[in-house]
Design an enzyme around this catalytic site. Structure first.
Site, PDB file in Angstrom:
ATOM      1  N   ASP A   1      77.545  59.700  47.398  1.00  0.00           N
ATOM      2  CA  ASP A   1      76.679  59.554  48.558  1.00  0.00           C
ATOM      3  C   ASP A   1      77.555  59.585  49.808  1.00  0.00           C
ATOM      4  OD1 ASP A   1      74.326  58.944  50.025  1.00  0.00           O
ATOM      5  OD2 ASP A   1      74.933  56.849  50.103  1.00  0.00           O
TER       6      ASP A   1
ATOM      7  N   ASP B   1      74.744  53.661  47.407  1.00  0.00           N
ATOM      8  CA  ASP B   1      74.402  52.290  47.793  1.00  0.00           C
ATOM      9  C   ASP B   1      72.918  52.109  48.065  1.00  0.00           C
ATOM     10  OD1 ASP B   1      74.216  53.776  50.065  1.00  0.00           O
ATOM     11  OD2 ASP B   1      75.418  52.464  51.326  1.00  0.00           O
TER      12      ASP B   1
ATOM     13  N   ASP C   1      69.611  56.376  45.495  1.00  0.00           N
ATOM     14  CA  ASP C   1      70.674  56.811  44.592  1.00  0.00           C
ATOM     15  C   ASP C   1      70.458  56.324  43.156  1.00  0.00           C
ATOM     16  OD1 ASP C   1      72.127  57.892  46.783  1.00  0.00           O
ATOM     17  OD2 ASP C   1      72.877  55.897  47.258  1.00  0.00           O
TER      18      ASP C   1
END
Length: 885
Positions: free
Chosen positions: A327, A628, A632
């Site tokens: 990410d 986070d 995700d």
């Protein structure tokens, strides 16, 4: 409910949910609806009990084999042998349980996203209601700092901005409004909606709850993580194959032994005892404990580096990864908007150092010409940023906070500066205006400071003020500057000012009253890289691990960060979610080809992130996914290894195998190193155990082929494998990292534990030990020595072989003399302990009777040591030849 709430008019939402904007739900309504919708809580997974974790330790093919061996030993009356085996199984289960239970407790975030209170209207009164009691149709009130407790459709907003990065991956808070939208608007563009778990940054709003619990967007993601199956850890896959291979080998050798023994006329009962003894010698009984120790050591090392490992196999899984899908927001970047560049109308550029919401950093080549632009940015600002006891505390819009940080770097105390001016009138930022402005008294004159989108500010400006000189404005040049910055991934803010008069206006001034504004310059912001990430990504590339970025952010912003990291080179390396949407699913050849080529995936949905991970896995990668946000979570669950950031949502931490508590991407790279070290150490242990087991099998077969008695009893073999060798193989699991471990390519996913080099080493070392021991056995019997005394000497020789072979096993390629002892002082202790406990056994009456051993004179011991040392010579010659190839 699965309605397009953002596409409905407010009246339609009110009618459908049968609520009342003025009164809210009644108590009766609430009592009826709770039976239909249930509580407003996310789906959660119960923490496993200690008993469940303990039971899980036995789910291994190798453990099954050991249990079978123990049961066979019990059936034929070899209770000592069975006791040894079951003690090893129990010790391994207890050690593994202790490690995993501690990790689960450390990682237990328990999903607190919705455990908050919400200002709610019930029966016409505004009350503070526990968020889990909210129901569709409730009217709730939000203000700066609140967590949004459920999915809501806004009916009133006042400068309301919400940070939805946990769902969208975008680092910029979005300004909300109440207008209905088209049905095909993605979540990131639904400006009339607020989603559970997101945070109100500024302003106020009133909304109708439209979804709770499982039905919220966050709940759907949490449900997906429960329904999505996790991939097996690489170590589990390899160990299952290894266990099957060992089982087939043991079975095959036992059949061969039975045929040979039967051919020689040996009784069937004796053949059965021989088969059991042979199986005991071939099975590496100490391996489960050694694996657990190796992974436990790596886990403890990781905990010292702010990483929680929830399952032991997760460490090695991270070491096995060939691909890291990361990410962007909060993982590669600091998730804090930062001013990185100031561009004046003259073209002069000033770079700014430092990252995040603090005053650390400076404006390079700082100039007094920047005073007006920085002062205006501070004056037209509704945020706060203060250094309170060496901790920076902030509130307000991300851009406003970033501009206050710029003030500190320019040497201005924002609060003191703003308080020194008399504020006449503030015009707050509105999505329709796209600017904010402040009128203030500065000495004898009234000034205007204004900031906002260039397309809103530029039409108000007639000239520029740069380097203290007034110049006519070149609109095209300014627009080109802004476009260039945007193409580099920057968020661009224009700053302007004006001097109005020498007197305070009697009425509230308006921008429409102002003419001939001075365009002071452009401020370029970006969510910057974490300082350590560039080196970490470089290390991944050196280690042969590919890195890709998957984000919900703008493609230009994502590309700018990716280029800085060395992940991407140009726009061809970027694809957006809308472009991916043309493919039916991740199995489509076109989708697979794109995933194979592209390294930046922007504006992707949570489902698309999951599909990208599935495609990467299908392409033959072992995939580690970091993140986070709740967006995700499905991808983390489906990956070979899921890595959650400590500051992230509880949904991600709930399903991740590893949690990086300090949000440091470097810790992920450290995890890869520790995982590789753990796996290499496991291979060293397997090398030692399988080589000595192979030697014992060959020794048996040689004796059978030449018609001699078996050289070792089953209890003596167990003593070798579990006790004397047990001390040593555990110390191999404690080996430190090899110097070039992060410069080697990752192991191929299809690669098993045994590679050609290891197979050759096992065969050569095992054959050397077997030939040496059999030669001694045959010689002793031919000289008339009784079997009891001869077995005593053979057992001592095998102990010495194991003592020496440990040093061969410390490296598969380096000479034993070139591996620094400082890398593992424990190995010396293990060898001394293994040898010492055997000497103790030869002098202890109880163990003498169990093992059928006795003390060996020094005059006999040294020839045995010399014979055992021949193993070191043979393996040194092998490694020398290997190095020359």
């Amino acid at each position: 409910m699965n309605h397009q709430w953002h596409a409905l008019e407010i009246k339609d939402v009110v009618d459908f949910l049968q609520t009342n904007e003025q009164e809210g739900l009644t108590t009766v309504d609430a009592n009826n609806r709770i039976k239909v919708y249930g509580q407003n809580v996310l789906p959660s997974k119960k923490l496993p009990t200690m008993l469940e974790i303990f039971a899980r330790q036995f789910l291994s093919p190798l453990i099954y084999i050991l249990i079978a061996a123990g049961l066979f030993s019990t059936m034929i009356g070899e209770t000592i042998d069975a006791l040894f085996i079951f003690i090893v199984i129990l010790a391994n289960a207890l050690l593994g349980s202790f490690q995993e239970y501690g990790a689960e407790k450390s990682a237990a975030a328990l999903q607190n996203l919705l455990k908050i209170y919400a200002r709610t209207k019930r029966d016409g009164k505004i009350i503070d209601l526990p968020a889990e009691e909210l129901l569709p149709g409730d009217i709730i009130y939000l203000e700066s700092g609140n967590k949004v407790p459920a999915d809501v459709r806004f009916v009133q907003v006042n400068q309301l901005t919400i940070d939805e990065s946990l769902l969208t991956g975008e680092s910029i808070a979005r300004m909300k409004d109440v207008q209905s939208l088209s049905t095909d608007n993605p979540i990131s563009d639904r400006l009339n909606m607020g989603y559970a778990g997101s945070t109100v940054v500024s302003g106020r709003g009133i909304g109708i709850v439209v979804a709770t619990g499982h039905s919220t967007e966050l709940g759907k993601i949490a449900d997906a993580t429960v329904s999505t199956e996790s991939n097996k850890p690489p170590l589990s896959i390899r160990m299952e194959k290894f266990s099957k291979d060992i089982s087939y080998i043991v079975l095959g050798v036992c059949v061969l032994l039975a045929v040979l023994a039967s051919y020689q006329g040996i009784a069937y009962v004796d053949i059965f005892f021989l088969a059991v003894a042979l199986a005991v010698s071939a099975i590496p009984e100490g391996l489960p404990v050694a694996i657990t120790v190796a992974l436990s050591v790596a886990t403890k090392r990781m905990s010292k580096r702010s990483v929680i490992v929830r399952k032991l196999t997760a460490v090695e899984s991270l070491g096995s990864c060939t691909f890291v899908a990361s990410d962007k927001t909060g993982t590669l970047t600091v998730n804090q908007q930062t001013v990185k560049l100031i561009v004046l109308p003259s073209g002069d550029k000033f770079k700014i150092t430092g990252e995040g919401y603090n005053g650390t950093g400076e404006i390079l080549n700082n100039s007094s010409h920047l005073n007006r632009i920085v002062e205006s940015a501070i004056m037209t600002n509704e945020a706060t940023l203060d250094d309170e006891q060496q901790e920076w505390v902030h509130s307000g819009d991300a851009v406003d906070v970033a501009l206050l940080a710029l003030g500190y770097k320019h040497g201005i105390q924002p609060k003191a500066f703003r308080n020194s001016k008399k504020i006449i009138h503030d015009i707050p930022f509105e999505s329709e205006l796209r600017y904010s402005a402040t009128f203030y008294q500065d000495g004898e004159v009234v000034k205007l400071a204004i900031k906002g989108a260039l397309e809103s500010i530029l039409p108000l400006c007639s000239h520029t003020m740069s380097s203290g000189e007034v110049a006519s404005i070149d609109t095209q040049a300014i627009e080109q500057q802004a476009n260039d910055l945007a193409n580099q991934g920057y968020r661009v803010i224009a700053i302007a000012d004006a001097t109005l008069s020498q007197h305070v206006p009697r009425v509230t001034p308006a921008i429409s009253d102002v003419r001939n504004l001075n365009l002071l310059g452009l401020i370029a912001l970006i969510d910057p890289l974490r300082p350590e990430v560039k080196a970490a990504v470089d290390t991944c590339h050196q280690a042969g691990v590919q890195v890709a970025m998957i984000t919900g952010d703008h493609p230009l912003t994502a590309l700018a960060i990716a280029k800085e990291l060395g992940i991407a080179n140009n726009g061809k390396d970027v694809i957006t979610g809308s472009q991916l949407a043309v493919f039916e699913d991740f199995t489509h050849p076109g989708f697979l080809e794109v995933v194979k080529r592209v390294r930046v995936f922007a504006r992707v949905t949570p489902l698309q992130k999951l599909q990208i991970v599935q495609a990467l896995t299908q392409l033959g990668n072992f995939v580690a996914v970091t993140g986070d946000g709740a967006n995700d979570a499905p991808a983390l669950k489906n990956a070979n290894i899921g890595v959650a950031m400590g500051s992230g949502t509880d949904v991600t931490k709930e399903i991740a195998s590893i949690i990086v508590t300090d949000d440091n991407f470097t810790s992920i790279v450290a995890g890869i190193e520790e995982g590789r070290t753990a796996y290499i150490n496991i291979r060293k242990v397997i090398y030692l155990l399988v080589a000595t087991g192979f030697a014992e099998v060959l020794l048996f077969l040689f004796a059978l082929l030449f018609g001699l008695p078996i050289p070792l009893l089953a209890v003596q073999i167990l003593w070798l494998n579990l006790v004397t060798n047990g001390f040593q193989h555990v110390t191999l699991a404690l080996e430190g990292a090899e110097r070039d471990i992060m410069k080697r390519p990752p192991r191929k996913p299809s690669e098993g534990i045994f590679n050609p080099v290891m197979i050759k080493q096992i065969c050569i070392s095992g054959a050397t030990m077997a030939i040496g021991a059999f030669g001694l056995w045959a010689s002793l019997l031919s000289l008339g020595m009784d079997e009891h005394m001869a077995r005593n000497l053979i057992l001592m020789l095998m102990v010495l072989f194991e003592n020496i072979h440990v040093f061969n096993c410390r490296s598969e390629t380096l000479s034993a003399f070139r591996v620094p002892i400082s890398r593992n002082y424990y190995v010396i202790g293990g060898v001394v302990a293994a040898f010492g406990i055997h000497i103790f056994a030869t002098h202890n009456s109880v163990l003498q009777n169990i093992l059928q051993v006795e003390p060996i004179p020094l005059g006999t011991f040294f020839p045995l040591l010399l014979l055992a040392s021949f193993l070191l010579v043979v393996m040194e010659l092998f490694k020398f030849r290997l190095e020359k190839q």
